[in-house]
Enzyme design. Sequence first.
Site, PDB file in Angstrom:
ATOM      1  N   GLU A   1       0.820  -1.233   0.000  1.00 27.99           N
ATOM      2  CA  GLU A   1       0.000   0.000   0.000  1.00 27.99           C
ATOM      3  C   GLU A   1       0.848   1.274   0.000  1.00 27.99           C
ATOM      4  O   GLU A   1       0.656   2.159   0.830  1.00 27.99           O
ATOM      5  CB  GLU A   1      -0.960  -0.007   1.197  1.00 27.99           C
ATOM      6  CG  GLU A   1      -1.878  -1.212   1.195  1.00 27.99           C
ATOM      7  CD  GLU A   1      -2.705  -1.354   2.487  1.00 27.99           C
ATOM      8  OE1 GLU A   1      -2.680  -0.442   3.324  1.00 27.99           O
ATOM      9  OE2 GLU A   1      -3.354  -2.398   2.639  1.00 27.99           O
TER      10      GLU A   1
ATOM     11  N   GLU B   1     -20.115  -7.639   2.156  1.00 30.92           N
ATOM     12  CA  GLU B   1     -21.523  -7.833   1.829  1.00 30.92           C
ATOM     13  C   GLU B   1     -22.435  -6.992   2.708  1.00 30.92           C
ATOM     14  O   GLU B   1     -23.579  -7.334   2.919  1.00 30.92           O
ATOM     15  CB  GLU B   1     -21.869  -9.318   1.864  1.00 30.92           C
ATOM     16  CG  GLU B   1     -21.105 -10.158   2.846  1.00 30.92           C
ATOM     17  CD  GLU B   1     -21.765 -10.166   4.190  1.00 30.92           C
ATOM     18  OE1 GLU B   1     -21.592  -9.161   4.914  1.00 30.92           O
ATOM     19  OE2 GLU B   1     -22.445 -11.139   4.518  1.00 30.92           O
TER      20      GLU B   1
HETATM   21  O1  G3I Z   1      -4.033  -9.623  19.008  1.00 27.87           O
HETATM   22  C1  G3I Z   1      -4.472  -8.392  19.618  1.00 27.87           C
HETATM   23  C2  G3I Z   1      -5.155  -8.686  20.916  1.00 27.87           C
HETATM   24  O2  G3I Z   1      -4.203  -9.233  21.808  1.00 27.87           O
HETATM   25  C3  G3I Z   1      -5.730  -7.385  21.465  1.00 27.87           C
HETATM   26  O3  G3I Z   1      -6.429  -7.620  22.636  1.00 27.87           O
HETATM   27  C4  G3I Z   1      -6.672  -6.751  20.441  1.00 27.87           C
HETATM   28  C5  G3I Z   1      -7.223  -5.403  20.907  1.00 27.87           C
HETATM   29  O4  G3I Z   1      -7.353  -4.492  19.835  1.00 27.87           O
HETATM   30  O5  G3I Z   1      -5.940  -6.519  19.271  1.00 27.87           O
HETATM   31  C6  G3I Z   1      -5.427  -7.704  18.675  1.00 27.87           C
HETATM   32  O6  G3I Z   1      -4.703  -7.339  17.545  1.00 27.87           O
HETATM   33  C7  G3I Z   1      -5.451  -6.992  16.424  1.00 27.87           C
HETATM   34  C8  G3I Z   1      -5.040  -7.924  15.291  1.00 27.87           C
HETATM   35  O7  G3I Z   1      -5.688  -7.541  14.094  1.00 27.87           O
HETATM   36  C9  G3I Z   1      -5.374  -9.389  15.573  1.00 27.87           C
HETATM   37  O8  G3I Z   1      -6.756  -9.552  15.653  1.00 27.87           O
HETATM   38  C10 G3I Z   1      -5.165  -5.561  16.036  1.00 27.87           C
HETATM   39  O9  G3I Z   1      -5.684  -4.697  17.030  1.00 27.87           O
HETATM   40  C11 G3I Z   1      -5.784  -5.241  14.713  1.00 27.87           C
HETATM   41  O10 G3I Z   1      -5.375  -3.943  14.313  1.00 27.87           O
HETATM   42  C12 G3I Z   1      -5.324  -6.235  13.674  1.00 27.87           C
HETATM   43  O11 G3I Z   1      -5.992  -5.965  12.459  1.00 27.87           O
HETATM   44  C13 G3I Z   1      -5.379  -6.499  11.292  1.00 27.87           C
HETATM   45  C14 G3I Z   1      -5.100  -5.355  10.322  1.00 27.87           C
HETATM   46  O12 G3I Z   1      -4.634  -5.848   9.077  1.00 27.87           O
HETATM   47  C15 G3I Z   1      -3.999  -4.438  10.869  1.00 27.87           C
HETATM   48  O13 G3I Z   1      -2.807  -5.152  10.953  1.00 27.87           O
HETATM   49  C16 G3I Z   1      -6.340  -7.501  10.670  1.00 27.87           C
HETATM   50  O14 G3I Z   1      -6.431  -8.644  11.515  1.00 27.87           O
HETATM   51  C17 G3I Z   1      -5.826  -7.920   9.296  1.00 27.87           C
HETATM   52  O15 G3I Z   1      -6.825  -8.694   8.651  1.00 27.87           O
HETATM   53  C18 G3I Z   1      -5.573  -6.684   8.453  1.00 27.87           C
HETATM   54  O16 G3I Z   1      -5.039  -7.113   7.215  1.00 27.87           O
HETATM   55  C19 G3I Z   1      -4.822  -6.103   6.219  1.00 27.87           C
HETATM   56  C20 G3I Z   1      -3.574  -6.491   5.452  1.00 27.87           C
HETATM   57  O17 G3I Z   1      -2.486  -6.638   6.343  1.00 27.87           O
HETATM   58  C21 G3I Z   1      -3.262  -5.446   4.364  1.00 27.87           C
HETATM   59  N1  G3I Z   1      -4.398  -5.254   3.514  1.00 27.87           N
HETATM   60  C22 G3I Z   1      -5.661  -4.935   4.171  1.00 27.87           C
HETATM   61  C23 G3I Z   1      -5.985  -6.005   5.204  1.00 27.87           C
HETATM   62  C24 G3I Z   1      -7.324  -5.739   5.880  1.00 27.87           C
HETATM   63  O18 G3I Z   1      -7.277  -4.547   6.612  1.00 27.87           O
END
Ligand code: G3I
Length: 313
Positions: free
Chosen positions: A106, A227
Site C-alpha cells: 500500500e 456484503e
Molecule cells: O491480538 C491483539 C489482541 O491481543 C488485542 O487484545 C486486540 C485489541 O485491539 O488486538 C489484537 O490485535 C489486532 C489484530 O488484528 C489481531 O486480531 C489488532 O488490534 C488489529 O489492528 C489487527 O488488524 C489487522 C489489520 O490488518 C492491521 O494489521 C487484521 O487482523 C488484518 O486482517 C488486516 O489485514 C490487512 C492487510 O495486512 C493489508 N491489507 C488490508 C488487510 C485488511 O485490513
Amino acid sequence: MGGDTDFAQLFARECGIMVPENELKWRILRPTQDSFSFAQADWLLNFASRYRMQLRGHTLVWHQQLPDWIRTQVNSSNARQILLNHVNTVVGHYAGKLQSWDVVNEVIEPADRRPDGLRSKPWLESIGPEYIDLAFQTAAQADPNVLLVWNENHLEGSDERALAKREVLIKLLREKLRRNIPIQAIGLQSHISGTSPSFNNPEFIRFLHTISDMGVKILITEMDVTEVDLPTNIDARDQAVAGVYSDYLSTVLREKSVIAVLTWGLSDRYTWLSSYLPRTDKTPVRPLPFDSNLNPTATYAAIARAFDQASVR
Ligand code: G3I
C-alpha cells in the site's frame, strides 16, 4: 489457529498456500529496536510445512502496525538503516523457506497529492522515495530465490481512486524495471464490494495485460467480498457474493501471469470484516468460502469452478 483444531484441519485439507495475517508485521515481530520475535510466525511456518503448504510473507514495509518505538526512536538520520536492517534480518531468517514476500504494501496514495502518487508517511518522509527500491534490493540480496511482490490495495474497482492507483502503479513499475529494481510480481489485494460492477471490462483487462507484458507475475493476495450492502437473506446474499467471486476470478485467471489466488481468511469464523465492516442488521458477515460453522458456501463452489475452468499454468 493453534487452539481451533477443526479450523486447522480444514485449513490443512483445503489450502495449498498460507499467509500470516498479522504475525510478520512489525508490531509483532519487533517488540524493541534491538529485538526480533519470530516465534508466532515460525509456528505458522512449521504448520505450513507439516501439511506441505507454501507460505507467503506479509509484509516487510507498511505504514500500519508499526510498534510505538518507531514514533519515538526513528528519525531521518537512522530510518534507512533501521528499515534495511529489518528487511535483511527478516528475509534472511526465512531465506529459502517462503514462496513470496510482500516487500512493500500500500505505498500508493493519491490522496497525499504528491506528483509521483506515493504515500508520504512514514518511510518516504524519513528516507525519501528511494525506500521502495532499497527495500526490494535488500530483500533480493537476503533471499535471491524468493518471489518479491509489490502488494497494493484498491486497484480492482472502476472508481476514480482505483483508476488513479492503476495509472500510478503502471508508471512507477515501468520506471523501476527500467532501472532493474527486482520487482517480480504485483499483488492485487482484491478486497471487493459485493455490489461491484463487472470486472470483465476492457480497462481492467488491459491493466492486467500491461503488467504481464512487462514480464511481471500477478498474485491475488487478499480476496474477500464485503456484503454490508447485500440483503439479510442468506441464500440471496451468498449468491451475490459468489457471483462477484466468479466474475472476478474468471476475469483475472484468463491472464496467464496470475499465478496464485489467496482469500483473506478461509472461514467467516475468522475475518477482519466482522469488526471492520459489520452489517447493520447485526447478522454475521459471510465474505469467505466457508461459513462460521466451517461448511462450504456458494462461494466455495464458485472458486472451485473458476479454478477448474482456468488453463493450467
Ligand atoms: O491480538 C491483539 C489482541 O491481543 C488485542 O487484545 C486486540 C485489541 O485491539 O488486538 C489484537 O490485535 C489486532 C489484530 O488484528 C489481531 O486480531 C489488532 O488490534 C488489529 O489492528 C489487527 O488488524 C489487522 C489489520 O490488518 C492491521 O494489521 C487484521 O487482523 C488484518 O486482517 C488486516 O489485514 C490487512 C492487510 O495486512 C493489508 N491489507 C488490508 C488487510 C485488511 O485490513
